[in-house]
Design an enzyme around this catalytic site. Structure first.
Site, PDB file in Angstrom:
ATOM      1  N   HIS A 197      22.697  25.876  -0.165  1.00  8.15           N
ATOM      2  CA  HIS A 197      23.635  26.649  -0.996  1.00  8.15           C
ATOM      3  C   HIS A 197      24.138  27.887  -0.244  1.00  8.15           C
ATOM      4  O   HIS A 197      23.541  28.964  -0.310  1.00  8.15           O
ATOM      5  CB  HIS A 197      22.927  27.069  -2.291  1.00  8.15           C
ATOM      6  CG  HIS A 197      23.865  27.455  -3.387  1.00  8.15           C
ATOM      7  ND1 HIS A 197      23.777  26.952  -4.656  1.00  8.15           N
ATOM      8  CD2 HIS A 197      24.917  28.298  -3.410  1.00  8.15           C
ATOM      9  CE1 HIS A 197      24.725  27.467  -5.418  1.00  8.15           C
ATOM     10  NE2 HIS A 197      25.445  28.293  -4.667  1.00  8.15           N
ATOM     11  N   HIS A 236      27.777  30.132   0.936  1.00  5.26           N
ATOM     12  CA  HIS A 236      29.223  30.367   0.818  1.00  5.26           C
ATOM     13  C   HIS A 236      29.744  30.860   2.159  1.00  5.26           C
ATOM     14  O   HIS A 236      29.434  31.971   2.574  1.00  5.26           O
ATOM     15  CB  HIS A 236      29.508  31.393  -0.288  1.00  5.26           C
ATOM     16  CG  HIS A 236      29.102  30.913  -1.650  1.00  5.26           C
ATOM     17  ND1 HIS A 236      29.936  30.159  -2.457  1.00  5.26           N
ATOM     18  CD2 HIS A 236      27.936  31.035  -2.329  1.00  5.26           C
ATOM     19  CE1 HIS A 236      29.303  29.865  -3.589  1.00  5.26           C
ATOM     20  NE2 HIS A 236      28.088  30.386  -3.535  1.00  5.26           N
ATOM     21  N   LEU A 237      30.513  30.002   2.841  1.00  4.74           N
ATOM     22  CA  LEU A 237      31.040  30.365   4.166  1.00  4.74           C
ATOM     23  C   LEU A 237      32.432  30.999   4.076  1.00  4.74           C
ATOM     24  O   LEU A 237      32.951  31.497   5.066  1.00  4.74           O
ATOM     25  CB  LEU A 237      31.066  29.142   5.088  1.00  4.74           C
ATOM     26  CG  LEU A 237      29.688  28.630   5.540  1.00  4.74           C
ATOM     27  CD1 LEU A 237      29.834  27.380   6.401  1.00  4.74           C
ATOM     28  CD2 LEU A 237      28.922  29.700   6.303  1.00  4.74           C
ATOM     29  N   ASP A 279      30.707  25.099  -8.052  1.00  3.51           N
ATOM     30  CA  ASP A 279      29.917  26.337  -7.983  1.00  3.51           C
ATOM     31  C   ASP A 279      30.793  27.579  -7.908  1.00  3.51           C
ATOM     32  O   ASP A 279      31.833  27.603  -7.270  1.00  3.51           O
ATOM     33  CB  ASP A 279      28.975  26.321  -6.778  1.00  3.51           C
ATOM     34  CG  ASP A 279      28.063  27.537  -6.792  1.00  3.51           C
ATOM     35  OD1 ASP A 279      27.368  27.730  -7.795  1.00  3.51           O
ATOM     36  OD2 ASP A 279      28.075  28.304  -5.822  1.00  3.51           O
ATOM     37  N   HIS A 284      26.248  24.822 -11.212  1.00  3.30           N
ATOM     38  CA  HIS A 284      26.132  26.264 -11.467  1.00  3.30           C
ATOM     39  C   HIS A 284      26.081  26.401 -12.983  1.00  3.30           C
ATOM     40  O   HIS A 284      27.095  26.235 -13.660  1.00  3.30           O
ATOM     41  CB  HIS A 284      27.351  26.977 -10.864  1.00  3.30           C
ATOM     42  CG  HIS A 284      27.503  28.410 -11.258  1.00  3.30           C
ATOM     43  ND1 HIS A 284      27.444  29.440 -10.347  1.00  3.30           N
ATOM     44  CD2 HIS A 284      27.733  28.998 -12.461  1.00  3.30           C
ATOM     45  CE1 HIS A 284      27.623  30.594 -10.970  1.00  3.30           C
ATOM     46  NE2 HIS A 284      27.807  30.358 -12.260  1.00  3.30           N
ATOM     47  N   ASN A 320      25.052  36.286  -9.478  1.00  2.00           N
ATOM     48  CA  ASN A 320      25.237  35.378 -10.604  1.00  2.00           C
ATOM     49  C   ASN A 320      24.575  34.038 -10.285  1.00  2.00           C
ATOM     50  O   ASN A 320      24.995  33.373  -9.355  1.00  2.00           O
ATOM     51  CB  ASN A 320      26.744  35.186 -10.839  1.00  2.00           C
ATOM     52  CG  ASN A 320      27.020  34.467 -12.135  1.00  2.00           C
ATOM     53  OD1 ASN A 320      26.118  34.300 -12.952  1.00  2.00           O
ATOM     54  ND2 ASN A 320      28.250  34.032 -12.322  1.00  2.00           N
ATOM     55  N   ASP A 352      21.863  30.887  -1.705  1.00  4.22           N
ATOM     56  CA  ASP A 352      23.080  31.336  -2.397  1.00  4.22           C
ATOM     57  C   ASP A 352      23.712  32.498  -1.630  1.00  4.22           C
ATOM     58  O   ASP A 352      24.184  33.466  -2.222  1.00  4.22           O
ATOM     59  CB  ASP A 352      22.803  31.709  -3.860  1.00  4.22           C
ATOM     60  CG  ASP A 352      24.092  31.830  -4.686  1.00  4.22           C
ATOM     61  OD1 ASP A 352      25.166  31.459  -4.169  1.00  4.22           O
ATOM     62  OD2 ASP A 352      24.019  32.303  -5.831  1.00  4.22           O
TER      63      ASP A 352
END
Ligand SMILES: [Zn+2]
Length: 438
Positions: free
Chosen positions: A57, A59-60, A149, A176, A275, A302
């Site tokens: 998980h 985020h790029l 997500d 999510h 979140n 995350d």
């Protein structure tokens, strides 16, 4: 002529035995019996050697939000954190909702070369929850899972529809879980701290009602559901119940949920805004219990980088999310292993074998024939978190200034070093023969 790398005096992550490991052409090989090759020998000084860590998980932020992060910097941060494989979320600009974008992410990650990047594709077009994305075609292009997500899939009927298509691909939908109406415009956990600060709260039930809905939809469709970043006692119970019912449901949690509570928000600290939000002490204890009893299938970070400008906004307006790749292993060792909640071997399993199982990645072990995807770390080494030294563009961590145990010394992807820590630099013990290959 092939060149050989040998790690000596390493401790096996599972057994604790002192081992030597030889690597040739990207693969672990039996220890060499004769010299004559180009050999590089590294003395690991009893540091722990394990299969490369896996983060399901991340985020790029690329395409579209390279002011926050890029595939290059995010995957470099992953390598620095000991990861050889990461799965990246599709909530980019534009959203990864076509086979062409899945291929684009794969190509770009290969160009960067710091770790394997596995794209997760959107469930619905634009993650808007209105029209199903071409799941089958995106799976064929290389997606490893589907997710909206950043948001839940609001409509249960749409989720059912998505799961029916996902089932044909064999891939899970990563959920999510947050009921949009219960969340409302909440910005942190509902409770005493939110009341004290005059901020709108998000109740625990916002997460767990959706976990239970999607477990029931897994039952209805037979498709695989993976519950992302679980944070509440009730959500852990929902996952526990789903397993008891024999449903194809798995779940992950993240370091901040076993380390912090909503009190970390303190005086409107946006670095404690994520979140799902940080929860109560009871939830933190339930998180550790769910890790201990095997309810949690895998860890994940995350990792959610944002710019400093965004995080400087007033609490209610700042974006949700913190970076996690470069502190994950140390937070695991410091707050789960050192206090004795789980063993080091189990902790590493939850970052290696366990996530590989969830996403059905090939197994990696320290055995001849296995791909040389490795992390070498010193579980006792102390270091202080200094976000200015991070490889990620994000500086948004609540752990700045914390002293942690567990330092990644080296990461290797298919026999190639993707990270070598200078502070603790590996001592090259021996460079036999001429012109040891670089
Ligand atoms: Zn999420």
């Amino acid at each position: 002529m092939s060149s050989l790398i040998v790690f000596k005096n390493a401790r096996h992550w599972r057994t604790g035995e002192v081992i030597s490991l030889a690597i040739e052409d990207g693969v672990i090989v039996p220890a060499p019996k004769h010299a004559g090759e180009f050999v590089r020998v590294f003395d690991c000084k009893a540091a722990v050697l394990a299969p490369g860590l896996v983060d399901l998980h991340v985020h790029l932020r690329e395409p579209g939000q390279t002011n926050k992060e890029s595939i290059e910097t995010g995957s470099m941060a992953a390598a620095a954190g000991g990861f050889t494989d990461i799965a990246c979320m599709p909530n980019t600009e534009p959203v990864i909702d076509t086979p062409a974008w899945v291929e684009w992410v794969l190509r770009r990650a290969e160009g960067a070369g710091h770790c394997r990047v596995h794209p997760i594709a959107a469930v619905t077009m634009g993650q808007k929850g209105e029209q199903l994305a071409p799941l089958q075609a995106m799976a064929q292009a290389g997606a490893v899972a589907f997710s909206d997500d950043g948001h839940p899939v609001r409509s249960a009927a749409m989720m059912r529809h998505g799961l029916e298509y996902a089932r044909r691909t064999g891939l899970p939908i990563v959920c999510h879980e947050e009921d949009p109406d219960l969340k409302g415009d909440g910005v942190m956990n509902e409770g005493f701290t939110a009341t004290r600060l005059g901020l709108r709260g998000i109740p625990n039930a916002a997460e767990s009602v959706m976990c239970r809905r999607d477990a029931d939809l897994a039952e209805l469709t037979g498709a695989r559901v993976h519950l992302a970043h679980l944070s509440t006692a009730q959500a852990f119970d929902a996952l526990r119940d789903a397993k008891r019912r024999g449903l194809p449901v798995t779940g992950e949690t993240c370091p901040h949920y076993w380390v912090l509570t909503d009190e970390a928000v303190g005086d409107y600290d946006t670095h404690a805004k994520m979140n799902p939000p940080l929860r109560s002490e009871e939830d933190r204890a339930a998180c550790i219990a769910a890790i201990q009893d095997g309810t949690i299938d895998s860890f994940a970070t995350d990792h959610a980088p944002h710019t400093s400008e965004e995080k400087k906004r007033p609490f209610a307006e700042a974006p949700f999310g913190i970076v996690g790749l470069e502190t994950a292993l140390a937070l695991t060792i410091t707050f789960l292993v050192k206090p004795g909640h789980i063993t080091l071997a189990r902790a590493i399993e939850l970052w290696t074998d366990a996530p590989r199982r969830v996403f059905q990645f090939p197994e990696v072990d320290l055995e001849p024939g296995s791909s040389a995807d490795l992390v070498l770390f010193d579980p006792d080494a102390e270091w202080t978190v200094d976000p200015s030294t991070f490889h990620t563009k994000g500086r948004n961590t609540p752990f700045a200034g914390w002293t942690l145990n567990g330092r990644v010394l080296a990461t290797m992807l298919a026999g190639r070093f993707t990270h070598l820590d200078d502070g603790f630099g590996l001592q090259r013990a021996d460079a036999s023969s001429t012109g040891a290959a670089q």
